[in-house]
Scaffold this motif. Structure first.
Motif, short mmCIF file in Angstrom:
data_model
loop_
_atom_site.label_atom_id
_atom_site.label_comp_id
_atom_site.label_asym_id
_atom_site.label_seq_id
_atom_site.Cartn_x
_atom_site.Cartn_y
_atom_site.Cartn_z
N UNK A 205 -72.64 27.20 85.90
CA UNK A 205 -73.78 27.87 85.23
C UNK A 205 -74.22 27.05 84.02
N UNK A 206 -75.52 26.87 83.87
CA UNK A 206 -76.06 26.21 82.69
C UNK A 206 -76.08 27.18 81.51
N UNK A 207 -75.49 26.76 80.39
CA UNK A 207 -75.45 27.58 79.17
C UNK A 207 -76.23 26.83 78.09
N UNK A 208 -77.33 27.40 77.64
CA UNK A 208 -78.18 26.72 76.67
C UNK A 208 -77.79 27.11 75.25
N UNK A 209 -77.60 26.07 74.42
CA UNK A 209 -77.30 26.29 73.00
C UNK A 209 -78.15 25.32 72.17
N UNK A 210 -77.70 25.00 70.96
CA UNK A 210 -78.56 24.30 70.00
C UNK A 210 -78.72 22.80 70.24
N UNK A 211 -77.84 22.18 71.04
CA UNK A 211 -77.88 20.72 71.15
C UNK A 211 -79.00 20.19 72.03
#
Length: 343
Positions: A336-342
């Motif tokens: 699963x793709x987990x989107x955060x700040x980077x």
């Protein structure tokens, strides 16, 4: 007689005590203790309740003499010892497998074999029958352990697709290639066109599959492939940092990096910060694993989540089935793709 003749202490409860307490035969108790085959749910619950009330504990040594089994499983990591303590993924897998086996009252033995001599000693120990099966983590191509255990008839489940072992070896793996594709598509969707990659070791399944996914997305999106945008790492933070320095030197206008592990991505972030590149402003960074390293990073990492709980439980399930006589099996689990700040 409930008191021993030497110290006046109570004798530990026996299988006969459990049978009497449950109102069933000794054979029924024995079948429950050995997996519950041919036992009705009512009888099984009665036996389990009697075990709790009496405090009965299985005499593993006595049972092993009868069954020919050790009633223990090996968790074998063919990496240097320091890697076990540095990489959070190994600890997560170990904890998950320990918990899954605890439900079957089976202990897990941690085995570290990072050198040729250590692998030789561990293989000799395992094939002597000291464990009933092995959960093998981080196997490199050219590492003979998996093949030797398979040929010796030891039940074996590998974490990740086997490389160079041949058929008939059980494994449980996250879908590394599809996860890599998701990450690179995400980076390209942000308008990034100079997308570099720090790979894992290319003699491991994760290293090979994640690089393949990266290359496939570049091809499907029409981005010219540039060999200078790829450097190899070994899943350590230091190798990620060194890889980023190489990429910045080779391709100064790089605007994104897909890193094959979160721990390496931490090193990439350090190198970019030292070079004065902002993340994600100048360079977007994506990791892989969704380990504790992802949320400890600054900024927190966009990453690919591996379902470690399911990987652990499936490895245990497949291994116990194989010990019970079933054929080897292969299980591939979605990421699963987990989107955060980077990014």
């Amino acid at each position: 007689m409930t008191m021993s003749q030497s110290g006046g202490r109570r004798k530990p409860p026996t299988i006969h005590d459990v049978a009497r307490e449950a109102g069933v035969s000794r054979g029924t108790v024995s079948r429950v203790l050995n997996g519950g085959h041919y036992v009705s749910p009512t009888a099984q619950e009665a036996v389990n309740a009697a075990i709790r009330r009496t405090g009965y504990v299985v005499n593993r040594h006595a049972r092993s003499l009868i069954t020919g089994r050790s009633d223990s499983i090996g968790f074998l990591l063919t990496e240097p010892q320091e890697r076990f303590f540095e990489d959070p993924n190994f600890n997560v897998l170990l904890r998950g497998c320990t918990q899954a086996l605890a439900a079957h009252d089976i202990p897990l033995l941690l085995m570290l074999a990072g050198t040729e001599d250590e692998r030789r000693r561990i293989t000799r120990y395992i094939t002597a029958g000291h464990v009933d099966g092995v959960l093998l983590v981080s196997s490199h191509s050219g590492d003979p352990v998996a093949e030797q255990l398979r040929d010796a008839g030891v039940p074996l489940v590998m974490c990740g697709k086997p490389i160079g072992v041949g058929s008939k070896v059980s494994y449980v793996a996250a879908d590394d290639r599809d996860g890599a594709r998701d990450m690179v598509r995400h980076l390209v969707s942000l308008g990034r066109r100079r997308v570099g990659m720090v790979t894992g070791p290319l003699d491991t399944p994760g290293g090979v599959e994640r690089l393949a996914g990266y290359r496939e997305v570049l091809a499907e999106t029409g981005i010219d492939f540039d060999e200078r945008l790829i450097v190899s790492g070994d899943y350590s933070r230091a190798s990620g940092e060194a890889g980023a320095e190489v990429l910045l030197d080779r391709v100064p206008d790089i605007d994104a990096v897909f890193v094959a592990s979160d721990l390496m991505a931490q090193g990439v972030l350090s190198a970019l910060h030292r070079a004065g590149r902002s993340v994600p402003g100048d360079v977007a960074v994506g990791g892989f694993d969704d380990s504790s390293a992802a949320v400890a990073a600054s900024p927190e990492l966009t990453t690919i989540r591996q379902p470690y709980d399911r990987i652990s439980s499936e490895m245990v399930r497949v291994l116990l089935a194989q010990i019970g006589g079933e054929d080897p099996a292969a299980v591939i689990l979605p990421t699963e793709l987990v989107k955060r700040q980077s990014t």
